[in-house]
Design a protein around this motif. Sequence first.
Motif: not given
Length: 319
Positions: A282-297
């Motif tokens: 519910a509250e991720s501490f990690l950056t998800e692919p759905v949150d950024t266009p840069a897969i490396g992030d």
Amino acid sequence: MPTRSAPNGHRARRSPHRKTLAWLSGLAVVAAAAVIPFTASGAEGGSDYVALGDSYSAGTGADPYLSNSATIPPVDTLTVNAPPASVNHSDNCQRSEKAYSALLAKENGGPNGFLGGYTFAACAGAVTQDVRDRQLAALNDQTDVVTLTIGGNDVKFADAMKICVISPDITGACQLALNESLSIMENQLQPRLEATYNDILGAAANLTTMVVIGYPELFDLDGACTVLEDVFNPSEAVRAEMNRAAAQLNQVIKDAVSAVGSTKVRFLNPQPAYAGHEICSAESFLTEPVDTPAIGDSYHPNAKGHVELKQLVLRVLRT
């Protein structure tokens, strides 16, 4: 506001008697070997802190990023040293003011803090050899505190993650990538880590403590993934494999710390604190692919994750 610096970018060496327990005065005193002494006297006597490592220490996933020649602005009595150019093994180290080390420096570099100096020398994509060949230039006999994440790129963990996102089943390319990562982890990583830790100890002769931070598990296997999370992340089987690999990676790092045998080197496992805050929680501490266009992030700590890491590091330094 210009960066404060002393001649040659460093302050005069402080008397060790001034680096005592001022900011820990309210805590119970334990055995001297287990206490990390700091002071609250700011730039005149505070600890010099250098942040080394890879993308998990640089701040990848918590943009915006600083240019390679930039660093955080000075804070009160904190002396902020620009990172030496040698630490930049890539054109974009992705250092962020939201990274845990920058937060720690900014919050504890004031007149009531324990830090007197800060150098942000981590760089995304770094492997152990980059730390040894490039990042050691940020250390000297004034360095008191070092934090470090390293090893994930040595075992090609990010490469395997990218392949498994494209080929989301435990078959073919994904399985081969995971097998390669595990093979390096089991057969090559620990001596690389030991050599890196020993080189840091040698380059910072007066080091008080080095906090070696492990890596979080990436997925909440019991979480309720959204449709987008199911689409953009690998299959459940791959998620479980990646979590097992992260746990194994942390064990290798912990074993390397133990093998070095220095009370100055301390292992910090972030996985318990991140439990329930992985991707699909519910509250991720990690950056998800759905949150950024840069897969490396993706699959790196986000701003909330770095706040948690800052708190974890601070607890280690206080005990």
